[in-house]
Motif scaffolding. Structure first.
Motif, mmCIF file in Angstrom:
data_model
loop_
_atom_site.group_PDB
_atom_site.id
_atom_site.type_symbol
_atom_site.label_atom_id
_atom_site.label_comp_id
_atom_site.label_asym_id
_atom_site.label_seq_id
_atom_site.Cartn_x
_atom_site.Cartn_y
_atom_site.Cartn_z
ATOM 1 N N LYS A 43 0.844 -1.203 0.000
ATOM 2 C CA LYS A 43 0.000 0.000 0.000
ATOM 3 C C LYS A 43 0.873 1.244 0.000
ATOM 4 O O LYS A 43 0.643 2.178 -0.776
ATOM 5 N N GLY A 44 1.864 1.258 0.867
ATOM 6 C CA GLY A 44 2.759 2.400 0.940
ATOM 7 C C GLY A 44 3.525 2.618 -0.350
ATOM 8 O O GLY A 44 3.689 3.753 -0.804
ATOM 9 N N TYR A 98 2.732 1.360 -3.515
ATOM 10 C CA TYR A 98 1.867 1.649 -4.653
ATOM 11 C C TYR A 98 1.206 3.025 -4.555
ATOM 12 O O TYR A 98 0.812 3.600 -5.570
ATOM 13 N N SER A 99 1.093 3.587 -3.360
ATOM 14 C CA SER A 99 0.532 4.934 -3.226
ATOM 15 C C SER A 99 1.445 5.973 -3.887
ATOM 16 O O SER A 99 1.006 7.079 -4.187
ATOM 17 N N LYS A 115 0.102 7.570 -7.164
ATOM 18 C CA LYS A 115 -0.801 8.718 -7.080
ATOM 19 C C LYS A 115 -0.010 9.995 -6.806
ATOM 20 O O LYS A 115 -0.261 11.021 -7.425
ATOM 21 N N PHE A 170 -4.348 -1.005 -2.651
ATOM 22 C CA PHE A 170 -4.447 0.239 -3.404
ATOM 23 C C PHE A 170 -5.286 1.307 -2.728
ATOM 24 O O PHE A 170 -5.824 2.174 -3.378
ATOM 25 N N SER A 171 -5.388 1.291 -1.413
ATOM 26 C CA SER A 171 -6.248 2.248 -0.736
ATOM 27 C C SER A 171 -5.773 3.692 -0.912
ATOM 28 O O SER A 171 -6.578 4.597 -0.883
ATOM 29 N N GLY A 172 -4.482 3.910 -1.089
ATOM 30 C CA GLY A 172 -3.972 5.263 -1.245
ATOM 31 C C GLY A 172 -3.991 5.728 -2.681
ATOM 32 O O GLY A 172 -3.404 6.725 -3.026
ATOM 33 N N PHE A 173 -4.738 5.063 -3.513
ATOM 34 C CA PHE A 173 -4.600 5.201 -4.960
ATOM 35 C C PHE A 173 -5.989 5.012 -5.533
ATOM 36 O O PHE A 173 -6.714 4.145 -5.084
ATOM 37 N N ASN A 174 -6.401 5.839 -6.462
ATOM 38 C CA ASN A 174 -7.717 5.644 -7.069
ATOM 39 C C ASN A 174 -7.759 4.266 -7.681
ATOM 40 O O ASN A 174 -6.830 3.859 -8.365
#
Length: 142
Positions: free
Chosen positions: A98-99, A101-102, A105, A128-132
């Motif tokens: 998550k960190g 792949y963010s 964005k 992918f929570s930090g990313f559309n």
């Protein structure tokens, strides 16, 4: 036809065995360090790998005048290797990914495109929570 050459950053998790604690972060740090060497960029080793990668993407864009391309093979393998086997490591891998792949964005202005391959639908891996949420163009394997 004029072919444009873009800076390309390729991440391949396919060859890794991510069943040991710390291996995923070492792989990511290794990719970033290798790219920094290849680009002749002195990154700040004190920063987390994600922030180093954003700085490297910015540098590559400025140096070449072209936005970068990021290719990620087997984006979900670090989670799948420990899925239902080691819940703590599974959660750690999700958080690391998550960190990382963010970054995509946060570095949008320096990216031409990002292509991820894997076997799991994006929504099921929850990295992918930090990313559309990207559109699931095709998750089929050849």
């Amino acid at each position: 036809k004029d072919w444009k050459v873009y800076p390309v950053f390729h991440i391949d998790f396919n060859g890794g065995n991510f069943t040991e604690k710390g291996i995923l972060q070492k792989w990511i740090d290794g990719f970033v360090a290798s790219w920094e060497r290849d680009m002749g960029f002195e990154g700040n080793r004190e920063l987390p790998s994600g922030l180093r990668f954003i700085e490297l993407l910015r540098y590559a864009h400025e140096k070449t005048g072209r936005r970068a391309v990021v290719l990620v093979d087997e984006y979900d393998k670090p989670v799948l290797d420990v899925l239902d086997v080691n819940k703590d490591l599974e959660e750690e891998h999700r958080n690391i990914l998550k960190g990382f792949y963010s970054v995509f964005k946060g570095a949008d202005e320096h990216l031409q495109f990002v292509l991820l391959t894997g076997v799991t639908k994006f929504s099921q891996v929850s990295v992918f929570s930090g990313f559309n949420q990207p559109k699931d163009i095709s998750m089929h394997r050849a």
